[in-house]
Scaffold this motif. Structure first.
Motif, PDB file in Angstrom:
ATOM      1  N   ASN A   1     -35.034 -61.237   7.537  1.00 27.25           N
ATOM      2  CA  ASN A   1     -36.364 -61.244   7.836  1.00 27.25           C
ATOM      3  C   ASN A   1     -37.301 -60.591   6.803  1.00 27.25           C
ATOM      4  O   ASN A   1     -38.295 -60.793   6.819  1.00 27.25           O
ATOM      5  CB  ASN A   1     -36.109 -60.794   9.159  1.00 27.25           C
ATOM      6  CG  ASN A   1     -35.869 -61.744  10.302  1.00 27.25           C
ATOM      7  OD1 ASN A   1     -35.946 -63.138   9.912  1.00 27.25           O
ATOM      8  ND2 ASN A   1     -35.608 -61.294  11.373  1.00 27.25           N
ATOM      9  N   ASN A   2     -36.583 -59.539   6.230  1.00 28.54           N
ATOM     10  CA  ASN A   2     -37.413 -58.798   5.111  1.00 28.54           C
ATOM     11  C   ASN A   2     -37.753 -59.664   4.131  1.00 28.54           C
ATOM     12  O   ASN A   2     -38.828 -59.546   3.618  1.00 28.54           O
ATOM     13  CB  ASN A   2     -36.720 -57.351   5.019  1.00 28.54           C
ATOM     14  CG  ASN A   2     -36.906 -56.313   5.952  1.00 28.54           C
ATOM     15  OD1 ASN A   2     -37.625 -56.509   6.553  1.00 28.54           O
ATOM     16  ND2 ASN A   2     -35.825 -55.604   6.089  1.00 28.54           N
TER      17      ASN A   2
ATOM     18  N   ASP B   1     -37.776 -62.921   3.978  1.00 30.31           N
ATOM     19  CA  ASP B   1     -38.683 -64.141   4.275  1.00 30.31           C
ATOM     20  C   ASP B   1     -40.094 -63.663   4.433  1.00 30.31           C
ATOM     21  O   ASP B   1     -40.961 -64.337   4.170  1.00 30.31           O
ATOM     22  CB  ASP B   1     -38.350 -64.478   5.843  1.00 30.31           C
ATOM     23  CG  ASP B   1     -38.243 -66.293   5.807  1.00 30.31           C
ATOM     24  OD1 ASP B   1     -39.262 -66.586   6.131  1.00 30.31           O
ATOM     25  OD2 ASP B   1     -37.390 -66.771   5.743  1.00 30.31           O
ATOM     26  N   LYS B   2     -40.520 -62.299   4.597  1.00 31.60           N
ATOM     27  CA  LYS B   2     -41.636 -61.812   4.955  1.00 31.60           C
ATOM     28  C   LYS B   2     -42.309 -61.898   3.435  1.00 31.60           C
ATOM     29  O   LYS B   2     -43.492 -62.214   3.268  1.00 31.60           O
ATOM     30  CB  LYS B   2     -41.420 -60.395   5.331  1.00 31.60           C
ATOM     31  CG  LYS B   2     -42.920 -59.931   5.976  1.00 31.60           C
ATOM     32  CD  LYS B   2     -42.829 -58.733   6.694  1.00 31.60           C
ATOM     33  CE  LYS B   2     -42.542 -57.428   6.230  1.00 31.60           C
ATOM     34  NZ  LYS B   2     -42.516 -56.426   7.194  1.00 31.60           N
TER      35      LYS B   2
ATOM     36  N   PRO C   1     -44.267 -70.650   9.881  1.00 34.74           N
ATOM     37  CA  PRO C   1     -43.583 -69.839   8.896  1.00 34.74           C
ATOM     38  C   PRO C   1     -43.838 -70.286   7.419  1.00 34.74           C
ATOM     39  O   PRO C   1     -43.864 -69.379   6.625  1.00 34.74           O
ATOM     40  CB  PRO C   1     -42.394 -69.606   9.221  1.00 34.74           C
ATOM     41  CG  PRO C   1     -42.100 -70.609  10.232  1.00 34.74           C
ATOM     42  CD  PRO C   1     -43.306 -71.054  10.848  1.00 34.74           C
TER      43      PRO C   1
END
Ligand code: SF4
Ligand SMILES: [Zn+2]
Ligand SMILES: [Zn+2]
Lengths: 65, 304
Positions: free
Chosen positions: B245-246, B248-249, B15
Motif C-alpha cells: 500500500n505504501n 501503491d501510494k 486508484p
C-alpha cells in the motif's frame, strides 16, 4: 479548520486542526489506500473540502481474518 | 463516464486513473468489472449451483450481494450461502449474526456448519486444549468443511471474497518463500475440472481492491463495525500489505501490475507444476497429498 476525527482501526477519537483530509490522515499516520473517508456520515473522496466542526471517520478497509 | 454528480458528489477516486465517481456511476463501474471477470474467466455458467463462502465480512458480503443481484433475473443459476462457525467468541458470532440477517431479508438459502458440530469443539476450546498455531488448524478445518458442505449441498462451484489485495500479497509471499508451486494454484478460477471430490473455487472480486470493495459495501449497507479475529497474527502478510500500500501510494498501479504480470505467466506455472493423481484420505475420503488429510490429523489430536 477544527475537526473531529475518528480512526476506526485504533478506536481513537481526536480533535484536529487541519486544512484537508489528506493532512488529517497524515497526522493520524493513516494510509488513504487502507481506509474510506466518511464526512458527516457521507462517503467522500480525500479531496473533499473541510469546514469547522466537520466529523471525519476513517473506516478501515482491511478485513480482520 | 463522468456525470454532473460525479463532479459534485464523488464517493471514490479510482486508484488507477484520476476519475472520481458518484454513487450511481461507481456501483455501475463495480458491477461491470465483476461481470467482465465472470465472463472472461468463465467463472460459472447457466445451470450452476454457486455457493458463496460467507463470513459476514465485507468481501464475502459484497460477493454474495453481487452474485445474488446478477443472477436474480435468470432462474437458471442458483445461489447458496455457506457459513462456517469456527466458534470464536466476540468475533464470528457477531459477523454471522449480520450474515444471517442479510440472507433472511434477501431470501438467500444459508447453510451454517460449525467446528463444534463437526469436530466436537469450538476453535476457542481447541486452542485451550492444544498448543498450536490458531490459523493453521483454523484454515485446515475451514477448507475441509467448505469442501464437505459444498458436496453436501451439491454445489458445482464455490465463490470466495478474495480480492486484488489478497492475491497480490499472496503472490509476493509465495515468491519471498520460494514456493512457486503454491503460486501455481492461484488465479481467479482454481481447482481441477471435473474432479468429483474437490469443488472448484472462483474469486469474482479478483480485480477489485479492498478499498473499492469497502466502498461498494458501504454504499450497500453491508459494513459492520471493524472487528478483528482475536487470534489474527499473520504478521508477514500484514507487513507485505503495508509495503504494497505504501508503494501503491507512490507508484500507482503497483498492485494491479503484480496481478496482471502474474496472470500472464500463470498458464506456464500451472503447466509446470501440474499435479499428478490426487490421493484421497483413507479416513474421510477428502482430497489430500498424503495418506491421511491434515483435517483428520488435527481432529485425532483433539479427541486424544
Ligand atoms: S485469523 Fe486465523 S484463527 Fe482467526 S478466523 Fe482467520 S484463520 Fe481463523
Ligand atoms: Zn456520476
Ligand atoms: Zn481426512
Amino acid at each position: 479548520m477544527k475537526i473531529k476525527a475518528y480512526d476506526e482501526r485504533n478506536k481513537k477519537n481526536i480533535e484536529l486542526e487541519v486544512d484537508s483530509i489528506k493532512e488529517a490522515a497524515k497526522e493520524l499516520k493513516i494510509n488513504l489506500e487502507e481506509v474510506i473517508v466518511v464526512k458527516n456520515n457521507e462517503l467522500v473522496t480525500e479531496s473533499a473540502e473541510l469546514k469547522d466542526n466537520d466529523e471525519i471517520k476513517f473506516l478501515s478497509v482491511i478485513s480482520g481474518g | 463516464m463522468t456525470c454532473k454528480k460525479c463532479l459534485t458528489k464523488p464517493v471514490i477516486k479510482l486508484p488507477n486513473n484520476n476519475i472520481s465517481l458518484c454513487k450511481k456511476c461507481y456501483l455501475r463501474y463495480f458491477e461491470k468489472k465483476v461481470r467482465k471477470t465472470i465472463r472472461i474467466y468463465k467463472l460459472f455458467k447457466k445451470g450452476d449451483t454457486v455457493g458463496v463462502a460467507l463470513s459476514g465480512g465485507k468481501d464475502s458480503m459484497a460477493t454474495l450481494q453481487l452474485l445474488h443481484s446478477l443472477t436474480q433475473q435468470q432462474r437458471t443459476t442458483k445461489i447458496i450461502a455457506i457459513a462456517i462457525d469456527e466458534g470464536i467468541k466476540g468475533y464470528r458470532d457477531e459477523t454471522l449474526k449480520f450474515a444471517k440477517k442479510f440472507c433472511k431479508e434477501n431470501k438467500i438459502p444459508l447453510k451454517i456448519t460449525s467446528y463444534k458440530k463437526e469436530f466436537g469443539m469450538t476453535l476457542d476450546q481447541i486452542l485451550k486444549k492444544l498448543d498450536i498455531h490458531p490459523c493453521s488448524v483454523c484454515g485446515v478445518f475451514r477448507r475441509y468443511l467448505l469442501n464437505k458442505e459444498a458436496k453436501r449441498n451439491k454445489l458445482t462451484i464455490l465463490a470466495t471474497g478474495h480480492n486484488l489485495d489478497d492475491e497480490a500479497q499472496t503472490i509476493l509471499m509465495n515468491q519471498f518463500r520460494n514456493n512457486m508451486a503454491a503460486a501455481s494454484r492461484l488465479g481467479p478460477l482454481t481447482g481441477i475440472k471435473d474432479d468429483k471430490k474437490f469443488i472448484r473455487r472462483i474469486k469474482p472480486l479478483y480485480f477489485l481492491t479492498e478499498k473499492e470493495i469497502m466502498t461498494y459495501a458501504f454504499l450497500n449497507n453491508l459494513v459492520t463495525p471493524f472487528n478483528e479475529c482475536p487470534y489474527a497474527e499473520d504478521s508477514f502478510r500484514s507487513r507485505v500489505r503495508e509495503s504494497l500500500n505504501n508503494l501503491d501510494k507512490e507508484y500507482p498501479s503497483t498492485k494491479s501490475s503484480i496481478i496482471n504480470s502474474f496472470l500472464d505467466i500463470l498458464p506456464i506455472l500451472k503447466e509446470h507444476y501440474k499435479t499428478g493423481d490426487i490421493n484421497y484420505c483413507k479416513e474421510c475420503g477428502e482430497p489430500t497429498s498424503k495418506e491421511k488429510c491434515q483435517a483428520c490429523e488435527y481432529s485425532e489430536l483433539i479427541r486424544k
